[in-house]
Motif scaffolding. Structure first.
Motif, PDB file in Angstrom:
ATOM      1  N   ASP A 173     184.451  22.078  73.826  1.00 56.12           N
ATOM      2  CA  ASP A 173     184.051  22.107  72.424  1.00 56.12           C
ATOM      3  C   ASP A 173     182.527  22.008  72.338  1.00 56.12           C
ATOM      4  O   ASP A 173     181.935  21.039  72.827  1.00 56.12           O
ATOM      5  CB  ASP A 173     184.715  20.929  71.699  1.00 56.12           C
ATOM      6  N   SER A 174     181.889  22.995  71.708  1.00 63.85           N
ATOM      7  CA  SER A 174     180.428  23.096  71.764  1.00 63.85           C
ATOM      8  C   SER A 174     179.846  23.469  70.409  1.00 63.85           C
ATOM      9  O   SER A 174     180.457  24.217  69.636  1.00 63.85           O
ATOM     10  CB  SER A 174     180.016  24.167  72.790  1.00 63.85           C
ATOM     11  N   VAL A 175     178.643  22.959  70.145  1.00 59.53           N
ATOM     12  CA  VAL A 175     177.956  23.209  68.875  1.00 59.53           C
ATOM     13  C   VAL A 175     176.513  23.607  69.165  1.00 59.53           C
ATOM     14  O   VAL A 175     175.842  22.993  70.007  1.00 59.53           O
ATOM     15  CB  VAL A 175     177.971  21.955  67.972  1.00 59.53           C
ATOM     16  N   TYR A 176     176.045  24.631  68.432  1.00 61.57           N
ATOM     17  CA  TYR A 176     174.655  25.088  68.535  1.00 61.57           C
ATOM     18  C   TYR A 176     173.963  24.852  67.197  1.00 61.57           C
ATOM     19  O   TYR A 176     174.380  25.386  66.170  1.00 61.57           O
ATOM     20  CB  TYR A 176     174.628  26.571  68.883  1.00 61.57           C
ATOM     21  N   ASP A 177     172.927  24.016  67.214  1.00 64.33           N
ATOM     22  CA  ASP A 177     172.106  23.772  66.025  1.00 64.33           C
ATOM     23  C   ASP A 177     170.803  24.551  66.181  1.00 64.33           C
ATOM     24  O   ASP A 177     170.025  24.268  67.101  1.00 64.33           O
ATOM     25  CB  ASP A 177     171.815  22.280  65.880  1.00 64.33           C
ATOM     26  N   PRO A 178     170.517  25.512  65.284  1.00 62.33           N
ATOM     27  CA  PRO A 178     169.325  26.350  65.463  1.00 62.33           C
ATOM     28  C   PRO A 178     168.008  25.600  65.351  1.00 62.33           C
ATOM     29  O   PRO A 178     166.992  26.089  65.842  1.00 62.33           O
ATOM     30  CB  PRO A 178     169.450  27.389  64.336  1.00 62.33           C
ATOM     31  N   GLY A 179     167.988  24.441  64.729  1.00 57.54           N
ATOM     32  CA  GLY A 179     166.732  23.725  64.563  1.00 57.54           C
ATOM     33  C   GLY A 179     165.784  24.527  63.696  1.00 57.54           C
ATOM     34  O   GLY A 179     166.189  25.105  62.687  1.00 57.54           O
ATOM     35  N   PRO A 180     164.508  24.644  64.076  1.00 56.37           N
ATOM     36  CA  PRO A 180     163.547  25.357  63.236  1.00 56.37           C
ATOM     37  C   PRO A 180     163.574  26.866  63.401  1.00 56.37           C
ATOM     38  O   PRO A 180     162.800  27.570  62.771  1.00 56.37           O
ATOM     39  CB  PRO A 180     162.201  24.802  63.736  1.00 56.37           C
ATOM     40  N   VAL A 181     164.467  27.384  64.261  1.00 51.36           N
ATOM     41  CA  VAL A 181     164.494  28.822  64.519  1.00 51.36           C
ATOM     42  C   VAL A 181     165.070  29.556  63.315  1.00 51.36           C
ATOM     43  O   VAL A 181     166.092  29.167  62.757  1.00 51.36           O
ATOM     44  CB  VAL A 181     165.335  29.144  65.765  1.00 51.36           C
ATOM     45  N   VAL A 182     164.427  30.615  62.884  1.00 52.65           N
ATOM     46  CA  VAL A 182     164.933  31.480  61.821  1.00 52.65           C
ATOM     47  C   VAL A 182     165.244  32.831  62.442  1.00 52.65           C
ATOM     48  O   VAL A 182     164.354  33.522  62.937  1.00 52.65           O
ATOM     49  CB  VAL A 182     163.903  31.642  60.683  1.00 52.65           C
ATOM     50  N   TYR A 183     166.514  33.223  62.400  1.00 50.82           N
ATOM     51  CA  TYR A 183     166.944  34.362  63.199  1.00 50.82           C
ATOM     52  C   TYR A 183     166.671  35.718  62.574  1.00 50.82           C
ATOM     53  O   TYR A 183     166.612  36.719  63.258  1.00 50.82           O
ATOM     54  CB  TYR A 183     168.443  34.236  63.506  1.00 50.82           C
ATOM     55  N   ASP A 184     166.498  35.770  61.251  1.00 51.02           N
ATOM     56  CA  ASP A 184     166.313  37.081  60.651  1.00 51.02           C
ATOM     57  C   ASP A 184     164.840  37.437  60.489  1.00 51.02           C
ATOM     58  O   ASP A 184     164.497  38.399  59.835  1.00 51.02           O
ATOM     59  CB  ASP A 184     167.028  37.140  59.291  1.00 51.02           C
ATOM     60  N   THR A 185     163.941  36.646  61.055  1.00 48.70           N
ATOM     61  CA  THR A 185     162.513  36.960  61.060  1.00 48.70           C
ATOM     62  C   THR A 185     161.972  36.710  62.455  1.00 48.70           C
ATOM     63  O   THR A 185     162.623  36.152  63.314  1.00 48.70           O
ATOM     64  CB  THR A 185     161.747  36.071  60.053  1.00 48.70           C
TER      65      THR A 185
END
Length: 284
Positions: A39-51
């Protein structure tokens, strides 16, 4: 290693609370090389993926919790909240813990769980990966860094409150832990009291110990953190680890600190995040 189902779950953007959102953490099950679901979770933090910039420009911390922890425990989520100020964060429940499959081997095959989580982080686009482990997880990040030099390897290692050697029974908490792991009644307490399913078999063979692993980690940056009031492992453990590194590791002995995540205050976690981010920038 993760499989195709992990990618499909990641695209569904499932939050740890079950709701969905375009900016939510991703939750999925990864599968280790021995077929255990993690069971795993990814928190993007300050990353903005669409820019711009892309995830490759941001570090990711892969957090390995202590024995009887899991990805949803409040003390684990607190670690995530602090580290997420400095990069993305992957957390997971070791085998036998929480919703993950299998049974705990108390630091042996857990290296495969961490390898799957690191591989997932890289598959999401991150090129700078650090592992941060606490207690049992602290021993796992050391062994993982020594044993994995491939795509599931790490670029920096932080080991907090880890043992240096196996079978240590020199403190009352460790004697209780050995009862929990080795006795049928103890394993029942682990299952129903701590949501931790413990394997009944002894290690065979005995895995590489943390102190044996440390010399193999160089030149990967290594930070060893330990409290001088740790009730499980006294300060000879971190000193043994630092000595085995032969000058390669940095050692922080923290005044007044107890054991693992519960004792790691936010200012210490912030210092750990800053140290790690700096080492990743240097290596990148």
């Amino acid at each position: 290693m993760s499989n195709g189902s992990a990618g499909r779950a990641a695209r569904s953007l499932v939050r740890p609370d079950g709701e969905t959102s375009g900016t939510a953490p991703l939750r999925t099950f990864l599968y280790t090389v021995d077929g255990t679901s993690i069971d795993s979770v990814y928190d993007p933090g300050p990353v903005v993926y669409d820019t711009s910039p892309s995830p490759a420009d941001h570090p990711v911390f892969v957090v390995a919790h202590g024995f009887t922890g899991d990805v949803d425990r409040p003390h684990v989520r607190r670690v995530v909240r602090v580290l997420a100020r400095y990069g993305a964060v992957v957390t997971f429940s070791f085998r036998g813990h929480g919703a993950s499959g299998g049974r705990s081997t108390v630091g042996d095959r857990e290296v495969l769980d961490l390898a799957a989580a690191v591989g997932w982080a890289r598959s999401l686009g991150h090129t700078r990966v650090a592992t941060v482990g606490f207690s049992m997880g602290g021993s796992v990040v050391l062994r993982h860094a020594a044993l994995h030099r491939d795509a599931e390897g790490t670029d920096a290692v932080v080991s907090v409150s880890a043992p240096a050697r196996w079978y240590y029974r020199g403190t009352a908490p460790m004697r209780r832990l050995h009862w929990l792991v080795t006795r049928p009644a103890g394993r029942l307490v682990g299952r129903y009291g701590f949501r931790t399913r413990i394997h009944h078999r002894d290690w065979d063979p005995v895995p590489l110990s943390p102190v044996e692993a440390v010399p193999r980690i160089a030149p990967t940056p290594l930070l060893v953190v330990h409290g001088d009031q740790d009730g499980y492992f006294p300060v000879d453990h971190p000193r043994m680890l630092a000595e085995a590194a032969a000058g390669h590791a940095e050692l922080w002995l923290e005044p007044g600190m107890g054991h693992a995540e519960h004792a790691a205050a936010d200012p210490l976690l912030t210092r750990i995040a800053e140290w790690t981010a700096a080492r990743l920038r240097e290596s990148g």
